[in-house]
Design an enzyme around this catalytic site. Structure first.
Site, PDB file in Angstrom:
ATOM      1  N   HIS A   1     -29.773  -2.064  -8.339  1.00 20.97           N
ATOM      2  CA  HIS A   1     -29.294  -1.548  -7.057  1.00 20.97           C
ATOM      3  C   HIS A   1     -27.775  -1.405  -7.059  1.00 20.97           C
ATOM      4  CE1 HIS A   1     -28.044  -2.092  -2.804  1.00 20.97           C
ATOM      5  NE2 HIS A   1     -29.029  -1.235  -2.598  1.00 20.97           N
TER       6      HIS A   1
ATOM      7  N   ARG B   1       7.369  17.801   4.066  1.00 24.86           N
ATOM      8  CA  ARG B   1       7.800  17.088   5.274  1.00 24.86           C
ATOM      9  C   ARG B   1       9.224  16.592   5.025  1.00 24.86           C
ATOM     10  NH1 ARG B   1       2.067  15.058   5.204  1.00 24.86           N
ATOM     11  NH2 ARG B   1       1.211  15.384   7.285  1.00 24.86           N
TER      12      ARG B   1
ATOM     13  N   GLU C   1       0.037  23.179  16.211  1.00 21.83           N
ATOM     14  CA  GLU C   1      -0.368  21.774  16.395  1.00 21.83           C
ATOM     15  C   GLU C   1      -0.648  21.442  17.852  1.00 21.83           C
ATOM     16  OE1 GLU C   1       2.117  19.229  13.451  1.00 21.83           O
ATOM     17  OE2 GLU C   1       3.459  20.712  14.300  1.00 21.83           O
TER      18      GLU C   1
ATOM     19  N   GLY D   1      -1.494  22.367  11.854  1.00 20.34           N
ATOM     20  CA  GLY D   1      -1.266  20.931  11.664  1.00 20.34           C
ATOM     21  C   GLY D   1      -2.417  20.246  12.377  1.00 20.34           C
TER      22      GLY D   1
ATOM     23  N   CYS E   1      -2.417  22.530   6.973  1.00 23.06           N
ATOM     24  CA  CYS E   1      -1.764  21.506   6.152  1.00 23.06           C
ATOM     25  C   CYS E   1      -2.002  20.095   6.687  1.00 23.06           C
ATOM     26  CB  CYS E   1      -0.275  21.800   6.006  1.00 23.06           C
ATOM     27  SG  CYS E   1       0.595  21.799   7.572  1.00 23.06           S
TER      28      CYS E   1
END
Ligand code: PEP
Ligand code: MG
Length: 677
Positions: free
Chosen positions: A255, A361, A547, A568, A633
């Site tokens: 298992h 970023r 966003e 976003g 993204c």
């Protein structure tokens, strides 16, 4: 008949047992009405030494090697093999003790592989030298095995490339991208036991002895190794929570081994060197006794159990994987980019097949060193625009050199750079500010009171919805100017050295066309200034992240200003659900366990709600600008079911972390195969 009826009922009832419910939830199996029951007449493997039973895979499920791989027990029932009660023999043994039955078994395996065009998992019994095939299904396999089997089967002419694409699950690639030990020879003297290499990869964690403890410790953010005598279906929750699994008993088809392999989780099974005492919560190895909480490391590829924490390193890609990925790349239409913030990560992304950078970023660059953070802090406390400009100017050379490195690494590919996004308080330490304030008084000539009051003014009740994204760049235009100058000075400088630069500047958190217009004007002015100062010119794009839900609904207006959209989906999910990204953990487990949500919407895109906004947005945006390039993204860009959705709604590219690029590429190829496109 009574026995038969009870047995059937037991199977039906097992569907609603807590362990089955848990298993389905872990494996995201939803919407099924129940299970079926097959009734077969029995054959008996326990009728003496001319009988036996076994389990096999038609190819090695760990490595993919084309050779029968299984286990066999003389004078035994099937349950004895799979439960781990007796440790079975290698299948090879059957060749010598039951040659006729073995030969027939081999032939049957070939027929079944040809018929199903897949690697099969087979159960069989020999009753007094006669072979009976009991069961046959597609075999579970590791990522390594899946890729090799798919590539080999194409080379053997058994399947075509499009079928091969369907044979590897995106999560299989995730396993290939799992860590291994940095230097396996370095820990040889720390190996305390060796078991069966049940599921490859490496894991490091603290020992726990029960599945409940594994879940609880994992919930506290700890990495754990679940150590059990043997596992059963009741343990699946804890096994899933553990970084690795170690069992005292059970073979390669036990298992623990099968379940761990299916998840790509490191597992060492059948480790008879250890003695597990889960009442005392200790594991005894020779003369040593190791308690709960002790750190151990597991090598699931060799079966080694190692004392202490061994350093892990990222995996390397095989030739088979490269071949397989080249097929996926050939078939998919969706482009796959990477979210990258440093030149080094840009190189990794490119090696993993990224077709550009979909999100850089820039705030991550500010965190890269003490000097940079110091300069950001000076910028934060500045009162006059002159003070702020002086602080910002300190940041310009850092940004410029980072951008140069990234442009160089991505020569010829698009690089999407997002302007500063986080709330400014993120650059201040949590808790005691005195040390920072003292430092700032020396640097600025301001007194402590002035600095504290400035910081207080920046404090927000809800920073996630506060002065971040384009709100920052609009409040402090000098900041946008500096970032844009750094981007274009870097672009001009590397392109003068023969590098092909394709910069795309992206404005975050836009909710109104006016916000975007404000930033676009600034960006274009600064770019023009840099070009005239340097006597150069470059083509570039300016676009926006989507966003804020409002932006999706007025996308036709936003598209007037934006040359591209990039969803976003982290923020879009946050604002559509109204769940704070930072605090969702407080109630999400309850929502998942009560079935209010089936998935964490920050991990798997909510296609019904957020997805609908995405569809509306694309339609409206392209009504204004038919060639509008649209990407995504957010974290969903590397999650297979979300990637499939994005491909279907007409998104041009997904952007995800460098290690998820192959996963997104495969998911995109699978959509193309399904669509027949
Ligand atoms: C997003 O919101 O999806 C995004 C990519 O931006 P960040 O995660 O940096 O807010
Ligand atoms: Mg965001």
């Amino acid at each position: 008949m009574k026995q038969l009826e009870l047995a059937i009922k037991a199977v039906f009832n097992s569907w609603d047992s807590p362990r089955a419910i848990k298993y389905r939830s872990i494996n995201k199996i939803y919407g099924l009405k129940g299970t079926a029951v097959n009734i077969q007449s029995m054959v008996f493997g326990n009728m003496g030494t001319t009988s036996g039973t076994g389990v096999l895979f038609t190819r090695n499920p760990s490595t993919g090697e084309k050779k029968l791989y299984g286990e066999f027990l003389i004078n035994a029932q099937g349950e004895d093999v799979v439960s781990g009660i007796r440790t079975p023999e290698d299948l090879e043994m059957m060749k010598t003790c039951m040659p006729e039955a073995y030969k027939e078994l081999e032939e049957n395996c070939e027929i079944l592989e040809k018929h199903y065009k897949d690697m099969m998992d087979i159960e069989f019994t020999v009753q007094e030298n006669r072979l009976w095939m009991l069961q046959c299904r597609s075999g579970k396999r590791t990522g390594k095995g899946a890729v090799k089997i798919a590539v080999d089967m194409v080379n053997e002419g058994l399947i075509d490339i499009r079928s091969a694409i369907k044979m590897v699950e995106p999560r299989h690639l995730d396993q290939l991208l799992h860590p291994q030990f940095e230097d396996p020879s370095a820990y040889k003297d720390k190996v305390i036991a060796t078991g069966l290499p049940a599921s490859p990869g490496a894991a490091v964690g603290q020992i726990v002895f029960t599945a409940d403890d594994a879940e609880a410790w994992h919930g506290e953010g700890k990495s754990v190794i679940l150590v059990r005598t043997e596992t059963s279906a009741e343990d699946v929750g804890g096994m899933h929570a553990a970084a690795g699994i170690l069992t005292e008993r059970g073979g390669m088809t036990s298992h623990a081994a099968v379940v761990a392999r299916g998840w790509g989780k490191c597992c060492v099974s059948g480790c008879s060197d250890i003695l597990v005492n889960d009442t005392e919560k200790v594991v005894v190895v020779g003369d040593n006794v190791f308690p709960e909480g002790e750190w151990i490391s597991l090598n699931g590829s060799t079966g080694e159990v190692i004392l202490g924490k061994q350093p892990l390193s990222p995996p390397t890609l095989s030739d088979d994987l490269a071949t397989f990925m080249s097929w996926a790349d050939e078939i998919r239409h969706l482009k796959v980019m990477a979210n990258v913030d440093t030149p080094a990560d840009a190189l990794t992304a490119r090696q993993n097949g990224a077709q550009g950078i979909g999100l850089c970023r820039t705030e991550h660059m500010f965190f890269a060193s003490d000097e940079r953070i110091k300069a950001v802090r000076l910028m934060i406390v500045a009162i006059t625009p002159e003070q702020r400009k002086a602080a910002i100017d300190l940041l310009l050379p850092y940004q410029r050199s980072d951008f140069e490195g990234i442009f160089r690494a991505m020569d010829g590919l698009p690089v999407t750079i997002r302007l500063l996004d986080p709330p400014l308080h993120e650059f201040l330490p949590e808790g005691d500010l005195h040390h920072v304030v003292k430092e700032l008084t020396c640097e600025t000539g301001m007194n402590e009171e002035e600095i504290f009051s400035r910081i207080e003014k920046l404090t927000e009740v809800n920073p996630m919805l506060g002065c971040r994204g384009c709100r920052l760049g609009i409040s402090y235009p000098e900041l946008t100017e500096m970032q844009v100058r750094a981007i274009f000075e870097a672009a001009v400088s590397v392109s003068n050295h023969g590098i092909k630069v394709l910069p795309e500047v992206m404005v975050p958190l836009v909710g109104t066309p006016q916000e975007l217009k404000h930033q676009v004007r600034l960006i274009r002015n600064v770019a023009a200034k840099v070009f005239s100062e340097t006597g150069s010119s470059l083509s570039y794009k300016v676009g926006t992240m989507i966003e804020v839900p409002r932006a999706t609904l007025i996308a036709d207006e936003i598209a007037e200003e934006a040359e591209f959209f990039s969803f976003g989906t982290n923020d879009l999910t946050q604002m559509t659900f109204g769940y704070s990204r930072d605090d969702v953990g407080k109630f999400l487990p309850i929502y998942l366990s009560t079935g209010i949500l089936q998935n964490d919407p920050f991990e798997v895109l909510d296609q019904k709600g957020v997805g609908q906004l995405i569809k509306i947005c694309i339609e409206k945006g392209r009504a204004t600008r038919p060639n509008l390039e649209v990407g995504i993204c957010g974290e969903h860009g590397g999650e297979p079911s979300s990637v499939a959705f994005f491909a279907k709604v007409g998104i041009d590219y997904v952007s995800c972390s460098p290690y998820r690029v192959p996963i997104a590429s495969l998911a995109a190829a699978q959509v193309a195969v399904e669509d027949g496109s």
